[in-house]
Design an enzyme around this catalytic site. Structure first.
Site, PDB file in Angstrom:
ATOM      1  N   HIS A  94       0.560  -0.306 -10.358  1.00  8.13           N
ATOM      2  CA  HIS A  94      -0.332  -1.132  -9.533  1.00  8.13           C
ATOM      3  C   HIS A  94      -0.710  -2.423 -10.265  1.00  8.13           C
ATOM      4  CE1 HIS A  94      -3.307  -0.762  -5.969  1.00  8.13           C
ATOM      5  NE2 HIS A  94      -3.033  -2.029  -6.212  1.00  8.13           N
ATOM      6  N   ARG A 102       0.854  -1.187   0.000  1.00  9.45           N
ATOM      7  CA  ARG A 102       0.000   0.000   0.000  1.00  9.45           C
ATOM      8  C   ARG A 102       0.891   1.238   0.000  1.00  9.45           C
ATOM      9  NH1 ARG A 102      -3.237  -2.878  -1.604  1.00  9.45           N
ATOM     10  NH2 ARG A 102      -5.333  -3.363  -0.820  1.00  9.45           N
TER      11      ARG A 102
END
Length: 310
Positions: free
Chosen positions: A273, A225
């Site tokens: 991502h 994250r």
């Protein structure tokens, strides 16, 4: 009475998931209705992603559980209107994808691949890397994804230290926990992999203090994250050489803004991502198994501890 399952995710995913969910629920022997629209008080289960738009669960008075398609649940775990069980996504497709990405980038650093690819200066420099058993890798976060990555790296004979907030026992991995364990783990880590959840307790796990503990020139890999890293502290550590290189797949703002200094930094690799994603085939199997469990009075899989946020 049929079990009503509301699919609340991006509309373009519905044609992908609908046949997979229908197949799984049929094989489970359930009488069901699947759809993207129901009267709220008729919904038994919600197959959920935060980008599906559903945020107020108050009208869902018949709801038995919310089943997330995402591994990360930070956008819903604190929702005060959600009072039923919340399950996060843990499926072997997502886990396998993350393991492959992590192992690939650890090997890239370990073998010095960036240098071999970019340096073509005509100088013959036979500088072989050490064996994996001589390389110290630290995995921060030993949940399903972190444990799988740590096991895979240990299977390649890397010297793997894993850290988590609570005690874990993983064969082949030196497991540490707590604040003192984090400081010990970082002080010997040549390569750090971040696979912690995004919670108030994990924000800025890598900051100016903890980055200073790393051996000079250590490498960082973050597919976890974005908020796990203090970006300014990392940029400072890259400038001094305290951190030799960082490969970052997740960011506080996504997509990463075009003017962000990470893009142009010579010692930062940005990936958009892509470390892993939910695989519809395997994710649908997990969702259907949880619905079967709910209907048969069995415990749900992968329940989120709302007090911890994961």
């Amino acid at each position: 009475m049929p079990v009503n399952v509301l699919f609340s995710a991006r509309p373009e995913l519905w044609p992908v998931y609908e046949p997979l969910l229908a197949k799984g629920l049929t094989e489970a022997g359930l009488d069901f209705c699947l759809g993207t629209e129901f009267a709220p008080d008729q919904v038994d289960y919600v197959v959920y992603a935060p980008n599906g738009g559903l945020m107020d669960f108050t009208p869902y008075t018949r709801l038995k559980a919310v089943l997330s398609l995402w591994a990360g649940v930070e956008q819903i775990a604190g929702n005060a209107t959600l009072t039923v069980p919340l399950a996060r996504m843990v499926d072997h497709g997502l886990t396998q994808g993350m393991t492959e990405w992590v192992v690939g980038h650890v090997l890239r650093y370990h073998l010095g691949m960036d240098h071999h690819i970019t340096v073509q200066d005509g100088v013959w420099t036979p500088d072989a890397p050490p064996l994996a058993s001589e390389r110290l890798v630290c995995v921060l976060g030993l949940g399903a994804l972190g444990e799988a990555a740590a096991r895979a790296l240990a299977a390649l004979n890397f010297h793997v230290t894993g850290w988590s907030r609570t005690s874990k026992d993983i064969p082949g991995v030196t497991c540490l926990y707590g604040e003192d364990g984090l400081l010990t783990a970082l002080s010997q880590a040549e390569i750090v992999v971040l696979l912690l959840p995004d919670t108030p307790a994990t924000e800025n796990t890598l900051n100016s203090k903890t980055l200073a503990l790393l051996p000079m020139g250590a490498c960082i890999i973050n597919p976890g994250r974005g908020p796990l890293i203090d970006d300014n502290a990392l940029l400072d550590a890259l400038k001094t050489g305290q951190v030799g290189h960082a490969t970052l797949d997740v960011f506080r703002v996504e997509p990463l803004p075009p003017d962000h200094p990470y893009w142009a930094h010579p010692n930062v690799t940005v990936t958009p991502h892509i470390a892993s994603e939910t695989r519809p085939v395997t994710a649908a199997q997990v969702i259907c198994e949880n619905i079967r469990r709910g209907e048969e009075g069995e415990p749900f899989l992968h329940l989120v501890d709302r007090t911890l946020g994961y």
